[in-house]
Design a protein around this motif. Structure first.
Motif, PDB file in Angstrom:
ATOM      1  N   VAL A 117       0.853  -1.199   0.000  1.00  0.00           N
ATOM      2  CA  VAL A 117       0.000   0.000   0.000  1.00  0.00           C
ATOM      3  C   VAL A 117       0.885   1.244   0.000  1.00  0.00           C
ATOM      4  O   VAL A 117       1.533   1.566   0.991  1.00  0.00           O
ATOM      5  CB  VAL A 117      -0.949  -0.012   1.213  1.00  0.00           C
ATOM      6  CG1 VAL A 117      -1.793   1.257   1.228  1.00  0.00           C
ATOM      7  CG2 VAL A 117      -1.848  -1.248   1.162  1.00  0.00           C
ATOM      8  N   LYS A 128       0.054   4.489  -0.636  1.00  0.00           N
ATOM      9  CA  LYS A 128      -0.589   5.810  -0.484  1.00  0.00           C
ATOM     10  C   LYS A 128       0.348   6.764   0.253  1.00  0.00           C
ATOM     11  O   LYS A 128       0.999   6.371   1.229  1.00  0.00           O
ATOM     12  CB  LYS A 128      -1.918   5.676   0.258  1.00  0.00           C
ATOM     13  CG  LYS A 128      -1.779   5.193   1.688  1.00  0.00           C
ATOM     14  CD  LYS A 128      -3.134   5.074   2.370  1.00  0.00           C
ATOM     15  CE  LYS A 128      -2.967   4.495   3.762  1.00  0.00           C
ATOM     16  NZ  LYS A 128      -4.087   3.693   4.212  1.00  0.00           N
ATOM     17  N   ASN A 175      -5.286   4.420  -2.180  1.00  0.00           N
ATOM     18  CA  ASN A 175      -6.576   4.782  -1.574  1.00  0.00           C
ATOM     19  C   ASN A 175      -7.271   5.952  -2.227  1.00  0.00           C
ATOM     20  O   ASN A 175      -8.452   6.155  -2.005  1.00  0.00           O
ATOM     21  CB  ASN A 175      -6.365   5.259  -0.139  1.00  0.00           C
ATOM     22  CG  ASN A 175      -6.276   4.135   0.823  1.00  0.00           C
ATOM     23  OD1 ASN A 175      -5.350   3.333   0.706  1.00  0.00           O
ATOM     24  ND2 ASN A 175      -7.236   4.057   1.728  1.00  0.00           N
ATOM     25  N   ILE A 189      -7.966   0.561  -3.297  1.00  0.00           N
ATOM     26  CA  ILE A 189      -8.461   0.008  -2.026  1.00  0.00           C
ATOM     27  C   ILE A 189      -9.245   1.019  -1.210  1.00  0.00           C
ATOM     28  O   ILE A 189      -9.661   0.729  -0.095  1.00  0.00           O
ATOM     29  CB  ILE A 189      -7.294  -0.558  -1.178  1.00  0.00           C
ATOM     30  CG1 ILE A 189      -6.302   0.545  -0.794  1.00  0.00           C
ATOM     31  CG2 ILE A 189      -6.569  -1.675  -1.920  1.00  0.00           C
ATOM     32  CD1 ILE A 189      -5.224   0.076   0.176  1.00  0.00           C
ATOM     33  N   MET A 225     -13.727  -8.100   1.439  1.00  0.00           N
ATOM     34  CA  MET A 225     -12.661  -7.298   2.042  1.00  0.00           C
ATOM     35  C   MET A 225     -13.198  -6.627   3.295  1.00  0.00           C
ATOM     36  O   MET A 225     -14.390  -6.306   3.384  1.00  0.00           O
ATOM     37  CB  MET A 225     -12.240  -6.254   1.002  1.00  0.00           C
ATOM     38  CG  MET A 225     -11.252  -5.218   1.448  1.00  0.00           C
ATOM     39  SD  MET A 225     -11.997  -3.702   2.101  1.00  0.00           S
ATOM     40  CE  MET A 225     -10.639  -2.556   1.799  1.00  0.00           C
ATOM     41  N   ILE A 246     -11.967  -3.798   6.757  1.00  0.00           N
ATOM     42  CA  ILE A 246     -10.995  -2.942   7.469  1.00  0.00           C
ATOM     43  C   ILE A 246     -11.478  -2.864   8.919  1.00  0.00           C
ATOM     44  O   ILE A 246     -12.310  -2.021   9.241  1.00  0.00           O
ATOM     45  CB  ILE A 246     -10.947  -1.514   6.885  1.00  0.00           C
ATOM     46  CG1 ILE A 246     -10.824  -1.538   5.363  1.00  0.00           C
ATOM     47  CG2 ILE A 246      -9.812  -0.714   7.515  1.00  0.00           C
ATOM     48  CD1 ILE A 246     -10.928  -0.150   4.720  1.00  0.00           C
ATOM     49  N   MET A 302      -3.550  -6.070   7.703  1.00  0.00           N
ATOM     50  CA  MET A 302      -2.676  -4.947   7.374  1.00  0.00           C
ATOM     51  C   MET A 302      -1.393  -5.109   8.214  1.00  0.00           C
ATOM     52  O   MET A 302      -1.149  -6.188   8.767  1.00  0.00           O
ATOM     53  CB  MET A 302      -3.396  -3.631   7.648  1.00  0.00           C
ATOM     54  CG  MET A 302      -4.843  -3.658   7.130  1.00  0.00           C
ATOM     55  SD  MET A 302      -5.639  -2.046   6.892  1.00  0.00           S
ATOM     56  CE  MET A 302      -5.766  -1.421   8.522  1.00  0.00           C
ATOM     57  N   SER A 303      -0.597  -4.062   8.294  1.00  0.00           N
ATOM     58  CA  SER A 303       0.707  -4.212   8.968  1.00  0.00           C
ATOM     59  C   SER A 303       0.566  -4.781  10.375  1.00  0.00           C
ATOM     60  O   SER A 303       1.368  -5.607  10.809  1.00  0.00           O
ATOM     61  CB  SER A 303       1.419  -2.857   9.036  1.00  0.00           C
ATOM     62  OG  SER A 303       1.690  -2.378   7.739  1.00  0.00           O
ATOM     63  N   ARG A 350      -2.879  -6.390   2.868  1.00  0.00           N
ATOM     64  CA  ARG A 350      -2.589  -5.046   2.350  1.00  0.00           C
ATOM     65  C   ARG A 350      -1.665  -4.352   3.337  1.00  0.00           C
ATOM     66  O   ARG A 350      -2.085  -3.932   4.403  1.00  0.00           O
ATOM     67  CB  ARG A 350      -3.886  -4.254   2.189  1.00  0.00           C
ATOM     68  CG  ARG A 350      -4.992  -4.989   1.411  1.00  0.00           C
ATOM     69  CD  ARG A 350      -6.257  -4.139   1.326  1.00  0.00           C
ATOM     70  NE  ARG A 350      -6.697  -3.662   2.628  1.00  0.00           N
ATOM     71  CZ  ARG A 350      -7.578  -4.286   3.406  1.00  0.00           C
ATOM     72  NH1 ARG A 350      -8.153  -5.400   3.013  1.00  0.00           N
ATOM     73  NH2 ARG A 350      -7.898  -3.781   4.584  1.00  0.00           N
ATOM     74  N   VAL A 351      -0.385  -4.258   2.976  1.00  0.00           N
ATOM     75  CA  VAL A 351       0.607  -3.770   3.932  1.00  0.00           C
ATOM     76  C   VAL A 351       1.211  -2.456   3.447  1.00  0.00           C
ATOM     77  O   VAL A 351       1.775  -2.388   2.354  1.00  0.00           O
ATOM     78  CB  VAL A 351       1.720  -4.820   4.150  1.00  0.00           C
ATOM     79  CG1 VAL A 351       2.759  -4.296   5.140  1.00  0.00           C
ATOM     80  CG2 VAL A 351       1.117  -6.125   4.656  1.00  0.00           C
ATOM     81  N   GLY A 352       1.049  -1.417   4.253  1.00  0.00           N
ATOM     82  CA  GLY A 352       1.604  -0.108   3.928  1.00  0.00           C
ATOM     83  C   GLY A 352       2.803   0.225   4.784  1.00  0.00           C
ATOM     84  O   GLY A 352       3.956   0.063   4.363  1.00  0.00           O
ATOM     85  N   SER A 353       2.551   0.675   6.013  1.00  0.00           N
ATOM     86  CA  SER A 353       3.639   1.156   6.863  1.00  0.00           C
ATOM     87  C   SER A 353       4.692   0.077   7.125  1.00  0.00           C
ATOM     88  O   SER A 353       5.872   0.408   7.291  1.00  0.00           O
ATOM     89  CB  SER A 353       3.070   1.705   8.177  1.00  0.00           C
ATOM     90  OG  SER A 353       2.179   0.782   8.751  1.00  0.00           O
ATOM     91  N   ARG A 371       3.534   6.935   7.691  1.00  0.00           N
ATOM     92  CA  ARG A 371       3.050   7.940   6.748  1.00  0.00           C
ATOM     93  C   ARG A 371       2.955   9.302   7.422  1.00  0.00           C
ATOM     94  O   ARG A 371       2.469   9.422   8.492  1.00  0.00           O
ATOM     95  CB  ARG A 371       1.661   7.565   6.219  1.00  0.00           C
ATOM     96  CG  ARG A 371       1.683   6.440   5.224  1.00  0.00           C
ATOM     97  CD  ARG A 371       0.300   6.133   4.717  1.00  0.00           C
ATOM     98  NE  ARG A 371      -0.559   5.574   5.730  1.00  0.00           N
ATOM     99  CZ  ARG A 371      -0.653   4.279   6.030  1.00  0.00           C
ATOM    100  NH1 ARG A 371       0.071   3.394   5.378  1.00  0.00           N
ATOM    101  NH2 ARG A 371      -1.441   3.875   6.975  1.00  0.00           N
TER     102      ARG A 371
HETATM  103  C1  LIG Z   1      -3.650   2.383   4.573  1.00  0.00           C
HETATM  104  C2  LIG Z   1      -4.386   1.127   4.304  1.00  0.00           C
HETATM  105  C3  LIG Z   1      -3.762  -0.123   4.437  1.00  0.00           C
HETATM  106  C4  LIG Z   1      -2.343  -0.309   4.935  1.00  0.00           C
HETATM  107  O1  LIG Z   1      -2.285  -0.021   6.294  1.00  0.00           O
HETATM  108  P1  LIG Z   1      -0.928  -0.194   7.135  1.00  0.00           P
HETATM  109  O2  LIG Z   1      -1.389  -0.215   8.528  1.00  0.00           O
HETATM  110  O3  LIG Z   1      -0.078   0.967   6.782  1.00  0.00           O
HETATM  111  O4  LIG Z   1      -0.319  -1.481   6.707  1.00  0.00           O
HETATM  112  C5  LIG Z   1      -4.498  -1.248   4.106  1.00  0.00           C
HETATM  113  N1  LIG Z   1      -5.768  -1.159   3.672  1.00  0.00           N
HETATM  114  C6  LIG Z   1      -6.400   0.009   3.545  1.00  0.00           C
HETATM  115  C7  LIG Z   1      -7.803   0.041   3.055  1.00  0.00           C
HETATM  116  C8  LIG Z   1      -5.726   1.192   3.872  1.00  0.00           C
HETATM  117  O5  LIG Z   1      -6.379   2.356   3.753  1.00  0.00           O
END
Ligand SMILES: *Cc1c(COP(=O)(O)O)cnc(C)c1O
Length: 225
Positions: free
Chosen positions: A33, A35, A56, A78, A160, A162, A200-201, A216-219, A225
């Motif tokens: 991810v 963003k 996003n 996403i 999906m 969150i 996620m993370s 879905r891994v961002g940080s 961020r």
């Molecule tokens: C930002 C986001 C993520 C990633 O989140 P992290 O905690 O940074 O891994 C995954 N899914 C969605 C829908 C997000 O908005």
């Protein structure tokens, strides 16, 4: 931490979770991810072998996918989507993870360019029951899935969610298990669905234990961020 070591740590967590929960090795795929991170960061992570990136915000999807059009990247949208932006997404994304309104899905199907394969989609389920959260009510999942499955240029892949970031792990586990049961309900009704986009993370191990096929891994990869 470098992208390389952060990505390796994330991959290790995924592989370990697959192993510890009896999942087939390689059955969980990663969406990085990106963003709020620039194209340079995406290029660096792509060079390490990641091909699926999640965005996003429509504007970021547009600017980054245009800037990186020469790279074989699969874009996953996403975030929440408004009807006046569906065309931009239909023209660029391979996946849309957060479908929760029939009208948006119909527009994406209508606007999908005919030279591209069907747009792969997941239905967002408000499994935590938060009033403010997008996603359909869990009880509506099957009926909504049956409607989405009829749209000609979409390919319904799965569900999906969150969850609330502050949820206790017991609560989270129950919500992930609920998602797994909802997918099984759709499959039992004859829908050809194979995807659970969750984790996620902070909670990918728990999601993998309950059948996640995309995390879905961002940080965890790009940093804070
Ligand atoms: C930002 C986001 C993520 C990633 O989140 P992290 O905690 O940074 O891994 C995954 N899914 C969605 C829908 C997000 O908005």
């Amino acid at each position: 931490m470098s992208f390389e070591s952060a990505l390796q740590a994330t991959r290790d967590r995924i592989h370990q979770a697959e192993h510890q929960t009896g999942r087939t090795a390689g059955s969980v795929q990663l969406v990085a991810v990106s963003k709020h991170f620039p194209v340079e960061a995406i290029c660096a992570v792509h060079a390490l072998g990641v091909t699926a990136f999640g965005e996003n915000y429509v504007q970021e999807l547009v600017s980054k996918s245009d800037a990186l059009a020469a790279l074989p990247i699969e874009w996953h949208f996403i975030g929440p989507l408004q009807s006046n932006k569906t065309r931009l997404v239909a023209e660029r994304a391979s996946w849309v993870h957060a479908i929760d309104r029939l009208k948006i899905a119909e527009r994406l199907s209508d606007q999908r360019p005919s030279n591209l394969p069907d747009l792969q989609v997941c239905i967002q389920v408000n499994v935590s029951g938060e009033a403010s959260k997008s996603g359909i009510e869990p009880e509506q999942t099957l009926e909504f899935a049956q409607q989405i499955a009829t749209l000609p240029h979409l390919r319904l892949r799965g569900l999906m969610c969150i969850p609330e970031p502050i949820a206790q792990s017991q609560t989270l586990a129950a919500q992930f298990a609920h998602m797994q049961a909802l997918l099984a309900q759709c499959q039992a009704a004859g829908l050809d669905m194979d995807t659970l986009s969750m984790g996620m993370s902070a909670d990918l191990e728990l999601a993998i234990a309950h059948g996640a096929t995309y995390v879905r891994v961002g940080s965890g990869i790009f940093g804070a961020r």
